[in-house]
Motif scaffolding. Sequence first.
Motif, PDB file in Angstrom:
ATOM      1  N   GLN A 196       0.704  -0.985  -0.162  1.00  0.00           N
ATOM      2  CA  GLN A 196      -0.072   0.026   0.257  1.00  0.00           C
ATOM      3  C   GLN A 196       0.745   1.213   0.056  1.00  0.00           C
ATOM      4  OE1 GLN A 196      -2.072  -1.038   3.506  1.00  0.00           O
ATOM      5  NE2 GLN A 196      -4.012  -1.760   2.327  1.00  0.00           N
ATOM      6  N   GLY A 197       2.061   1.218   0.655  1.00  0.00           N
ATOM      7  CA  GLY A 197       2.841   2.311   0.744  1.00  0.00           C
ATOM      8  C   GLY A 197       3.418   2.616  -0.584  1.00  0.00           C
ATOM      9  N   VAL A 198       3.956   1.704  -1.338  1.00  0.00           N
ATOM     10  CA  VAL A 198       4.383   1.895  -2.539  1.00  0.00           C
ATOM     11  C   VAL A 198       3.566   2.385  -3.566  1.00  0.00           C
ATOM     12  CG1 VAL A 198       6.012   0.838  -4.252  1.00  0.00           C
ATOM     13  CG2 VAL A 198       6.270  -0.035  -2.095  1.00  0.00           C
ATOM     14  N   THR A 199       2.407   1.681  -3.561  1.00  0.00           N
ATOM     15  CA  THR A 199       1.659   2.074  -4.908  1.00  0.00           C
ATOM     16  C   THR A 199       0.532   3.431  -4.414  1.00  0.00           C
ATOM     17  OG1 THR A 199      -0.164   0.423  -3.707  1.00  0.00           O
ATOM     18  CG2 THR A 199       1.073  -0.384  -5.519  1.00  0.00           C
ATOM     19  N   SER A 200       0.770   3.649  -3.118  1.00  0.00           N
ATOM     20  CA  SER A 200       0.048   5.214  -2.800  1.00  0.00           C
ATOM     21  C   SER A 200       0.674   6.287  -3.804  1.00  0.00           C
ATOM     22  CB  SER A 200       0.132   5.398  -1.430  1.00  0.00           C
ATOM     23  OG  SER A 200       1.254   5.482  -0.858  1.00  0.00           O
ATOM     24  N   LYS A 201       1.819   6.113  -4.151  1.00  0.00           N
ATOM     25  CA  LYS A 201       2.669   7.131  -4.797  1.00  0.00           C
ATOM     26  C   LYS A 201       2.477   6.868  -6.293  1.00  0.00           C
ATOM     27  CE  LYS A 201       5.967   7.166  -1.072  1.00  0.00           C
ATOM     28  NZ  LYS A 201       6.688   5.782  -0.797  1.00  0.00           N
ATOM     29  N   MET A 202       1.736   5.722  -6.674  1.00  0.00           N
ATOM     30  CA  MET A 202       1.853   5.553  -8.173  1.00  0.00           C
ATOM     31  C   MET A 202       0.415   5.900  -8.796  1.00  0.00           C
ATOM     32  SD  MET A 202       3.590   1.809  -8.244  1.00  0.00           S
ATOM     33  CE  MET A 202       3.348   1.458  -9.819  1.00  0.00           C
ATOM     34  N   GLY A 203      -0.273   6.769  -7.956  1.00  0.00           N
ATOM     35  CA  GLY A 203      -1.463   7.212  -8.838  1.00  0.00           C
ATOM     36  C   GLY A 203      -2.781   6.360  -8.562  1.00  0.00           C
ATOM     37  N   GLU A 204      -3.809   6.886  -9.084  1.00  0.00           N
ATOM     38  CA  GLU A 204      -4.983   5.909  -8.859  1.00  0.00           C
ATOM     39  C   GLU A 204      -5.147   4.738  -9.834  1.00  0.00           C
ATOM     40  OE1 GLU A 204      -8.844   7.700 -10.219  1.00  0.00           O
ATOM     41  OE2 GLU A 204      -9.310   7.618  -8.279  1.00  0.00           O
ATOM     42  N   ILE A 205      -5.859   3.697  -9.037  1.00  0.00           N
ATOM     43  CA  ILE A 205      -5.961   2.511  -9.963  1.00  0.00           C
ATOM     44  C   ILE A 205      -6.475   2.928 -11.213  1.00  0.00           C
ATOM     45  CG2 ILE A 205      -7.238   0.187 -10.118  1.00  0.00           C
ATOM     46  CD1 ILE A 205      -6.310   0.308  -7.075  1.00  0.00           C
ATOM     47  N   ALA A 206      -6.219   2.494 -12.494  1.00  0.00           N
ATOM     48  CA  ALA A 206      -7.163   2.853 -13.677  1.00  0.00           C
ATOM     49  C   ALA A 206      -8.368   2.422 -13.858  1.00  0.00           C
ATOM     50  CB  ALA A 206      -6.290   2.224 -14.870  1.00  0.00           C
ATOM     51  N   ARG A 207      -9.033   3.298 -14.649  1.00  0.00           N
ATOM     52  CA  ARG A 207     -10.622   2.787 -14.612  1.00  0.00           C
ATOM     53  C   ARG A 207     -10.886   1.650 -15.771  1.00  0.00           C
ATOM     54  NH1 ARG A 207     -13.817   5.736 -11.222  1.00  0.00           N
ATOM     55  NH2 ARG A 207     -12.543   7.159 -10.128  1.00  0.00           N
ATOM     56  N   PRO A 208     -11.907   1.027 -15.736  1.00  0.00           N
ATOM     57  CA  PRO A 208     -12.012  -0.030 -16.379  1.00  0.00           C
ATOM     58  C   PRO A 208     -11.884   0.638 -17.949  1.00  0.00           C
ATOM     59  CG  PRO A 208     -13.766  -0.169 -15.015  1.00  0.00           C
ATOM     60  CD  PRO A 208     -13.185   1.105 -14.839  1.00  0.00           C
ATOM     61  N   ALA A 209     -11.192  -0.426 -18.925  1.00  0.00           N
ATOM     62  CA  ALA A 209     -11.027  -0.018 -20.053  1.00  0.00           C
ATOM     63  C   ALA A 209     -12.524  -0.436 -20.867  1.00  0.00           C
ATOM     64  CB  ALA A 209     -10.162  -0.816 -20.849  1.00  0.00           C
ATOM     65  N   PRO A 210     -12.582   0.438 -21.833  1.00  0.00           N
ATOM     66  CA  PRO A 210     -13.891   0.211 -22.683  1.00  0.00           C
ATOM     67  C   PRO A 210     -14.163  -1.163 -23.599  1.00  0.00           C
ATOM     68  CG  PRO A 210     -12.678   2.022 -23.719  1.00  0.00           C
ATOM     69  CD  PRO A 210     -11.893   1.507 -22.513  1.00  0.00           C
ATOM     70  N   THR A 211     -15.171  -1.601 -23.632  1.00  0.00           N
ATOM     71  CA  THR A 211     -15.397  -2.769 -24.546  1.00  0.00           C
ATOM     72  C   THR A 211     -15.576  -2.488 -26.125  1.00  0.00           C
ATOM     73  OG1 THR A 211     -16.673  -3.723 -22.717  1.00  0.00           O
ATOM     74  CG2 THR A 211     -16.858  -4.860 -24.624  1.00  0.00           C
ATOM     75  N   PRO A 212     -14.802  -3.344 -26.840  1.00  0.00           N
ATOM     76  CA  PRO A 212     -15.098  -2.999 -28.159  1.00  0.00           C
ATOM     77  C   PRO A 212     -16.403  -3.174 -28.951  1.00  0.00           C
ATOM     78  CG  PRO A 212     -13.505  -4.831 -27.985  1.00  0.00           C
ATOM     79  CD  PRO A 212     -13.776  -4.353 -26.651  1.00  0.00           C
ATOM     80  N   THR A 213     -16.883  -2.316 -29.838  1.00  0.00           N
ATOM     81  CA  THR A 213     -18.188  -2.412 -30.210  1.00  0.00           C
ATOM     82  C   THR A 213     -17.937  -3.069 -31.651  1.00  0.00           C
ATOM     83  OG1 THR A 213     -17.881  -0.079 -30.968  1.00  0.00           O
ATOM     84  CG2 THR A 213     -19.300  -0.634 -29.091  1.00  0.00           C
ATOM     85  N   SER A 214     -16.901  -2.909 -32.294  1.00  0.00           N
ATOM     86  CA  SER A 214     -16.823  -3.581 -33.846  1.00  0.00           C
ATOM     87  C   SER A 214     -15.330  -4.035 -33.716  1.00  0.00           C
ATOM     88  CB  SER A 214     -17.087  -2.528 -34.815  1.00  0.00           C
ATOM     89  OG  SER A 214     -16.086  -1.494 -34.590  1.00  0.00           O
ATOM     90  N   LEU A 215     -15.165  -4.985 -34.791  1.00  0.00           N
ATOM     91  CA  LEU A 215     -13.869  -5.714 -34.755  1.00  0.00           C
ATOM     92  C   LEU A 215     -13.430  -5.536 -36.546  1.00  0.00           C
ATOM     93  CD1 LEU A 215     -12.320  -6.839 -32.440  1.00  0.00           C
ATOM     94  CD2 LEU A 215     -13.019  -9.165 -33.622  1.00  0.00           C
ATOM     95  N   PRO A 216     -12.302  -5.497 -36.730  1.00  0.00           N
ATOM     96  CA  PRO A 216     -11.774  -5.712 -38.307  1.00  0.00           C
ATOM     97  C   PRO A 216     -11.997  -7.039 -38.534  1.00  0.00           C
ATOM     98  CG  PRO A 216     -10.237  -4.348 -37.060  1.00  0.00           C
ATOM     99  CD  PRO A 216     -11.155  -4.974 -35.907  1.00  0.00           C
ATOM    100  N   ASP A 217     -11.810  -7.222 -39.721  1.00  0.00           N
ATOM    101  CA  ASP A 217     -11.888  -8.938 -40.287  1.00  0.00           C
ATOM    102  C   ASP A 217     -10.368  -9.286 -40.380  1.00  0.00           C
ATOM    103  OD1 ASP A 217     -14.668  -9.084 -41.027  1.00  0.00           O
ATOM    104  OD2 ASP A 217     -13.971  -8.258 -43.174  1.00  0.00           O
ATOM    105  N   PRO A 218     -10.611 -10.969 -40.171  1.00  0.00           N
ATOM    106  CA  PRO A 218      -9.144 -11.332 -40.126  1.00  0.00           C
ATOM    107  C   PRO A 218      -8.820 -11.207 -41.788  1.00  0.00           C
ATOM    108  CG  PRO A 218     -10.922 -13.064 -40.116  1.00  0.00           C
ATOM    109  CD  PRO A 218     -11.652 -11.559 -40.017  1.00  0.00           C
TER     110      PRO A 218
END
Length: 646
Positions: A196-218
Amino acid sequence: MTKPRSKTQANPKTPKKESVPLSELPKPTLVKSDKSQKGNARVIYWHRTDLRLTDSPALTRALEIENIECFWPIWCFDPEYVYKHRVGVNRCNFLLESMNNLSEEYTKLNSNQKLWVVRSRPEFVLRKLAKDWGVTHICWEKDSNAYSKVRDEKIFALAEELGIQVIATPGRHLFDPDEVVKQNKGKPTMTLHQWQGVTSKMGEIARPAPTPTSLPDPGPSELQDNHEEDWGKYEGVDLNADVRTGKDTCFDSLAGPSSFPFSVPTMDQLGFSPSTTTIKGGTIEGHKRLDLFLSDKEKVAKFSKPNSAPTSLEPSTTLLSPYIKFGCIGIRELWWGCKAAVEEYRKKGGKGETKEPENMFGQLEFRDMYACAEAAVPHFERIRGNSVCKYVAWSLQNQYDKEGNEILPRPRDKDEQAEERFQAWKEGRTGFPWIDACMRQLKHEGWIHHLARHSVACFLTRGQCYISWERGMEVFDEWLIDWDPASNPGNWMWLSCSAFFSQYFRVYGLVSWPQKTDKSGALVRKYCPELKDFPDKYIYSPHLAPQGIQEKAKCIIGKDYPFPILDEHLEKEYCIARLKDAYHLNYHGDHEDILNGTAEKKLTEIHEENGHTREKIVDGKQDDKKRKRELDGEGAMDKFVKREKK
Ligand SMILES: Cc1cc2nc3c(=O)[nH]c(=O)nc-3n(C[C@H](O)[C@H](O)[C@H](O)COP(=O)(O)OP(=O)(O)OC[C@H]3O[C@@H](n4cnc5c(N)ncnc54)[C@H](O)[C@@H]3O)c2cc1C
């Protein structure tokens, strides 16, 4: 290309996610290729620890690459995973279900897409795909454990050689373990407070990343020369040979059966019999479980690990660990989902909120703490060479050859009693119903409650059996669905008082402990059905039941269910005495006496000098009993007779 969460993943309860700017996602490790990337991008997204589309910073990054012409989400089905690593049927089945589920999710997003499964070692697969499919970028979720680091180094080198850009983005933990270790000056985090001591200096925990709504073809997905010499060959020992009941055809071809190319392997192809667990894999199941937990704001706010019941038939904790392990749910979804639930509970005037470390945030932080320890400590998964692991002269430690290589499979030890105790523990026939029920549940379900893990781990190591935590960890490696390379050894070291925790005199009672949360022994009745008709009074100690009760319960101890394999209290005392000596000597796994093999002798001599041998402890116990009888004398008998008369 992104939205908070795909409709296909039912999630009515988790908070709506904002679109997160790239700058706020965990920073990737970029490897620039020699050749500059011109023109369109042909991107491979390599799934490893993240069988989901939601909250994946690495997938988000990959989809943000400019001018994507083709995109292949792939999985390298590595023969090392199913030969070199113990993987029981329940974990393997969970993995395959999760891969199938992810593949369906991709197809829902783009009907030309799926999870492209290629069956070989990653360095072989990626070299081949790079060549055959003209790949320009390979992206993945970064993993900091020792095994992944070695594997990824090979891929980084390959990418350099082929002029491919690699984008590795952290996302598996609250904070990137490598970054935490760096901030901690290269040292492991050995307490939650330190983390906790180390991470308290590393900023906030990232927010959830968004979910893709579309995807390129293979792109076109043919493989040239689909008959290369050695793609699935694995030369080492098959550690799962005893689990394999059928013929293993999984690696007969690189893309799997020609009728269903690039498909997810089946249990049958792996030669494994069907799983026994009721826990279903996949991101949909994981999100259902997550949503259910988050929907009960009070439960989230008042979550208290030490007060949850290990004896409960229904899990009394979230049972999210298998989904977290395989990345079926994102860790930020869970963290911020809990934050929002607690916030709402507070706003409605809710009281009795729990604090760290017992609350859910504390649990997730423990997971990160272990990951940061594993990332910094070589040989974290064993005693020899492990600088944070206290040396105890346990029975059945790993064995090494003269060059220091571990001998696998481990040869049977000279210590027959320890081998027999270990087998009895593993097979759930110790004669202690609480331990046996937990071990049988573990084998059958691939999951047991945290405090059940405490009980069986303490019993095997410092509590009674005095067997190396390496042996227990190995069984958990095989049977746990949620097996994790940092949490498993870390917790085993904790429970055996080898690291993280040092109160070796605090030992779980084999009868008194489960009685705290269930006097009726429901879990024992379920997993040890031979004991189901014993009265509550004897359910955790049937060997103490009079003959008549055993007959009535149709279970004779020593015939239908074993006598206890040891004397709980005597062995406890003997273990504590030896642990005391080991703590006094204070060797760690990297001490030269351990590396040159003289530590065990030294510690055994100290035990003898201090009278910490079984004989002396037994004699002491007998003397105690004699003294007690003498002290009690006639007086005690008189009291007894009086009480009886009353
Ligand atoms: C000997 C032993 C071995 C263990 N091996 C593993 C393992 O291989 N993989 C694993 O995920 N957990 C392991 N644990 C930790 C813990 O028992 C499980 O994470 C927990 O029981 C999973 O159930 P849950 O999801 O209902 O947990 P919850 O109590 O609901 O906690 C939520 C999440 O927090 C994390 N967490 C909670 N406690 C711990 C902990 N002590 N260490 C690490 N993470 C934690 C898990 O990801 C868990 O899913 C082990 C514990 C012991 C005592």
